[in-house]
Design a protein around this motif. Structure first.
Motif, PDB file in Angstrom:
ATOM      1  N   ILE A  33      43.224  35.833  59.473  1.00  0.00           N
ATOM      2  CA  ILE A  33      42.552  35.885  60.075  1.00  0.00           C
ATOM      3  C   ILE A  33      42.283  37.580  60.531  1.00  0.00           C
ATOM      4  N   SER A  34      43.790  37.551  61.415  1.00  0.00           N
ATOM      5  CA  SER A  34      43.713  39.151  61.335  1.00  0.00           C
ATOM      6  C   SER A  34      42.890  39.986  60.482  1.00  0.00           C
ATOM      7  N   LEU A  35      42.971  39.794  59.024  1.00  0.00           N
ATOM      8  CA  LEU A  35      42.457  40.586  57.807  1.00  0.00           C
ATOM      9  C   LEU A  35      40.903  40.384  58.248  1.00  0.00           C
ATOM     10  N   ALA A  36      40.436  39.099  58.279  1.00  0.00           N
ATOM     11  CA  ALA A  36      39.218  39.280  57.669  1.00  0.00           C
ATOM     12  C   ALA A  36      38.551  39.448  59.066  1.00  0.00           C
ATOM     13  N   VAL A  37      38.618  39.764  59.992  1.00  0.00           N
ATOM     14  CA  VAL A  37      38.377  40.591  61.240  1.00  0.00           C
ATOM     15  C   VAL A  37      38.197  41.936  61.446  1.00  0.00           C
ATOM     16  N   ARG A  38      39.086  42.093  60.682  1.00  0.00           N
ATOM     17  CA  ARG A  38      39.198  43.895  60.402  1.00  0.00           C
ATOM     18  C   ARG A  38      38.615  44.611  60.103  1.00  0.00           C
ATOM     19  N   ASP A  47      33.471  32.203  63.374  1.00  0.00           N
ATOM     20  CA  ASP A  47      33.678  30.825  64.491  1.00  0.00           C
ATOM     21  C   ASP A  47      33.946  30.251  62.396  1.00  0.00           C
ATOM     22  N   VAL A  48      32.823  29.552  61.560  1.00  0.00           N
ATOM     23  CA  VAL A  48      32.787  28.847  60.609  1.00  0.00           C
ATOM     24  C   VAL A  48      34.013  29.183  59.405  1.00  0.00           C
ATOM     25  N   ILE A  49      33.830  30.926  59.358  1.00  0.00           N
ATOM     26  CA  ILE A  49      35.169  31.053  58.715  1.00  0.00           C
ATOM     27  C   ILE A  49      36.568  31.163  58.954  1.00  0.00           C
ATOM     28  N   THR A  50      36.413  31.171  60.278  1.00  0.00           N
ATOM     29  CA  THR A  50      37.753  31.277  60.777  1.00  0.00           C
ATOM     30  C   THR A  50      38.084  29.188  60.975  1.00  0.00           C
TER      31      THR A  50
END
Length: 330
Positions: free
Chosen positions: A31-36, A61-64
């Motif tokens: 998730i951290s990688l996706a947010v970054r 929201d949906v992805i995480t």
């Protein structure tokens, strides 16, 4: 520094609970990688969908939510999950020992401005029998673990298994969560408060009077100055309280009489209350201790007042007084 796995071993956490917490930690790294990656990965912005609370879902929201749901379903130790983004409870593994409640991306309104967001989770024992919503409706005192992962300048995890509250920081070089603060302790007194002041006119009279006295500073009955802080993501505001003390509150309001509370009991208030209590703080609705509430449904909302013990007590003393004045309504 100890890794997360080593810390759980030193706490004599059961192998199944340890495996579950490591699954949550590993998923939070993704998730951290996706947010970054943000706009580079095309994951910013809103979808055309609403969640069960009627809130427009952000793409992340949906992805995480899907990332956590898939990881927990594959873990083999989770009986079922409840999420802010799921209308109903979701069965994972019939033989699982635990239930997991989570907010996959708290503060998602901050995503598009590159501000703090996080994942909040609560772990409960799975009762025997058929899985249904009633399986999850346990007091916060039943939690066997709770925590959050904060995605900020560094990725940090706050965790409790009932043996104090610890901070772990993700080492980007090794991919390990390392113990960076053991036995987190919230200072009992504070000069900081966090509240959404735009709702002031809708609060109950006790909270209006309490905040008004804080704003009067040295000239008021508190006889000292207070600073206000507000990140607009519970995970960020509670992290600040755990780091340096303070009081955080999202109180009862009458802006929408059908929804007098904002924060969800099962996957926001309860896990944060567990972390705060384990760090020496207190958590209340203003009238009831949060972790003693008997849940009525998985998406139940409650008022929240938590943080430095002495300041929470002071706030609660206002709620114990006789206030007949109704909050102002526009």
């Amino acid at each position: 520094m100890q890794t997360l796995a080593q810390t759980l071993t030193s706490q004599a956490v059961s192998a199944t609970l340890s495996d579950l917490l490591l699954t949550l930690a590993n998923t939070s790294k993704e998730i951290s990688l996706a947010v970054r990656h943000g706009a580079l990965a095309g994951v910013l912005g809103a979808t055309e969908q609403e969640n069960v609370q009627g809130e427009t879902q952000k793409k992340l929201d949906v992805i995480t939510n899907d990332m956590l749901k898939d990881a927990l379903a594959a873990a083999g130790n989770v009986r079922g999950i409840a999420s802010e983004e799921e209308d109903y409870v979701v069965e994972a593994d019939k033989n699982g020992e635990f239930l997991v409640c989570f907010d996959p991306l708290d503060g998602s309104s901050n995503i598009d401005i590159n501000s703090l967001v996080g994942t909040i989770f609560s772990v409960l024992p799975a009762p025997a029998g058929e899985l249904n919503e009633q399986s999850f409706l346990q007091k916060g005192r039943n939690q066997v673990a709770a925590g959050y992962v904060l995605y900020g300048p560094s990725t940090m995890m706050a965790l409790t298994t009932g043996q104090g509250t610890q901070f772990f920081t993700l080492d980007p070089n090794t991919g390990e969560f390392l113990l960076t603060q053991d036995n987190v302790a919230i200072t009992p007194d504070t000069g900081e408060f966090a509240i959404n002041m735009s709702n002031q006119r809708f609060w109950e009279a006790p909270m209006q009077t309490y905040i008004a006295d804080l704003l009067l500073g040295k000239l008021g009955p508190r006889e000292r100055n207070f600073n206000m802080r507000w990140i607009a993501a519970m995970v960020g505001d509670v992290h600040r309280v755990l780091c340096r003390g303070g009081i955080f509150t999202y109180p009862t309001d009458n802006k929408n009489p059908q929804k007098p509370y904002k924060l969800r009991l099962m996957y926001e208030a309860n896990p944060m209350a567990f972390l705060v209590e384990q760090a020496g703080g207190k958590a209340s609705t203003g009238y009831d201790t949060i972790m003693d509430i008997e849940p009525e449904e998985i998406h139940q909302r409650v008022a929240v007042i938590l943080g430095s013990a002495n300041e929470v007590d002071t706030c609660l003393s206002y709620h114990g007084q006789d206030y007949s004045q109704e909050p102002n309504v526009e």
